[in-house]
Design an enzyme around this catalytic site. Structure first.
Site, PDB file in Angstrom:
ATOM      1  N   SER A  47      41.784  26.579  38.905  1.00 24.08           N
ATOM      2  CA  SER A  47      41.615  26.135  40.156  1.00 24.08           C
ATOM      3  C   SER A  47      40.591  25.157  40.003  1.00 24.08           C
ATOM      4  O   SER A  47      40.470  24.275  40.926  1.00 24.08           O
ATOM      5  CB  SER A  47      40.887  27.187  41.102  1.00 24.08           C
ATOM      6  OG  SER A  47      39.837  27.706  40.732  1.00 24.08           O
ATOM      7  N   LYS A  50      33.650  27.043  42.623  1.00 27.21           N
ATOM      8  CA  LYS A  50      34.297  25.799  43.287  1.00 27.21           C
ATOM      9  C   LYS A  50      33.106  24.490  43.444  1.00 27.21           C
ATOM     10  O   LYS A  50      32.224  24.811  42.887  1.00 27.21           O
ATOM     11  CB  LYS A  50      34.586  26.392  44.742  1.00 27.21           C
ATOM     12  CG  LYS A  50      35.462  27.339  44.735  1.00 27.21           C
ATOM     13  CD  LYS A  50      36.827  27.205  44.305  1.00 27.21           C
ATOM     14  CE  LYS A  50      37.813  28.404  44.556  1.00 27.21           C
ATOM     15  NZ  LYS A  50      39.275  28.136  43.865  1.00 27.21           N
TER      16      LYS A  50
END
Length: 346
Positions: free
Chosen positions: A127, A201
């Site tokens: 990701s 993230k």
């Protein structure tokens, strides 16, 4: 002829001194016993006639100052040699006895570093490509949050699952021995814990910001478009999942993965706190890729997050300044009108 050296003898001019006579390098005669004849005879005993008491006696061969010095040197040598010998009972500690102590100290230091300074995390997914690859090890700064530091825009952060982001993952049974080793190493930060559910993230917006993204457009923070060179090649900023505008509450952050088409980030969890994450769930900021060595690099903040006017406070500044300048003018006009009314009444 030249000067004579005092005391020099050739051996032919005068006979040698007899034993018993005083002179340089000779032993003085012993006192005569009462009744002894002063002249030579059987009853006269001089030093030359006295038998030596042996090599170690006072009149034996080697007696004299030189022999004393040699004896003293031998004794001093023995004494100094004895001082250099290690004392009995003070043996050096064996390495194998010290090894458990060294291991214990190393584990304590590792535990303190993991708790208060930095911790290593493994990247389990794609990701965050291409910034981070699956299997990378990153070092996370856990010190600055202790001093009140909060996540900033553009930083890559590790945070605990806010609730349901990772879904239900099936635990893998690796056996009791492997699980025990992993649990022990996770205590000191050498391996991630099997029970921890953490994500990594990039912070896009912080508390007070307004963030949005339309299909075909760029991500906007407080009306400013972000230039995002870190996005995975071939991805768009948000075409697969447009969002916003979203007002980020205080002490919360909006996060997105760099691989936008392979990241279930804040866009997909807006049913819970509008997709934002509490700063209390943030473990720390990822500061460097430490492993593998050929990918060693610092995780810096991209320049796009330093552009002027991006901060919510900065975007409100022109309006605030305009309001501050308008208030005095309005008050001044009202005073003039009041003065005119009073003059007309008079």
């Amino acid at each position: 002829m030249g000067d004579l050296a005092v005391g020099a003898r050739s051996g032919h001019e005068e006979p040698e001194r007899r034993p018993g006579t005083t002179g340089e390098g000779t032993v003085p005669p012993a006192p005569e016993a009462p009744g002894a004849s002063p002249a030579g005879g059987a009853s006269t005993a001089g030093p030359a006639d006295t038998p030596s008491s042996g090599p170690s006696g006072p009149s034996g061969p080697g007696a004299g100052p030189g022999a004393e010095r040699e004896t003293g040197s031998e004794e001093e040598g023995k004494g100094s040699g004895a001082g250099r010998r290690p004392a009995k009972g003070r043996k050096a500690r064996s390495f194998w006895k010290e090894l458990p102590i060294l291991i214990f100290i190393a584990l304590v230091l590792a535990l303190l570093i993991k708790t208060f300074l930095v911790q290593a995390f493994s990247i389990p997914s794609d990701s965050m490509q291409n910034t981070l690859q699956r299997g990378d090890r990153v070092l996370v700064d856990k010190l600055t949050p202790w001093f009140g530091s909060k996540p900033e825009r553009g930083e890559v952060v590790v945070f605990h699952d806010p609730g349901g982001w990772l879904g239900e993952t099936q635990a893998q049974d690796s056996g009791p021995i492997a699980e025990g080793i992993q649990e022990a190493l996770s205590k000191v930060g050498l391996m991630p814990s099997a029970d921890e559910k953490d994500l990594i993230k990039r912070v896009i917006a912080v508390g007070g910001d307004t963030v949005s993204c339309k299909r075909g457009g760029k991500v906007r923070v407080n009306g400013k478009a972000l230039d995002e060179p870190y996005i995975f090649p071939g991805n768009t900023p948000c075409d697969e999942k447009p969002f916003g505008p979203v007002k980020v509450p205080k002490d919360r952050i909006w996060v997105m993965g760099d691989h936008r088409q392979d990241s279930l980030d804040s866009r997909y969890h807006q049913n819970l706190h509008n997709g934002t994450v509490s700063v209390d769930d943030v473990v720390g900021r990822a500061i460097v890729v430490a492993w593998p060595l050929n990918r060693w690099s610092a995780l810096s903040v991209p320049d796009t997050f330093d552009q002027p006017g991006l901060s919510a406070a900065a975007s409100m500044a022109p309006s605030a300044l305009g309001l501050a300048g308008a208030v005095p003018i309005v008050l001044w006009r009202r005073r003039r009108q009041a003065a005119k009314v009073r003059g007309t009444a008079d």
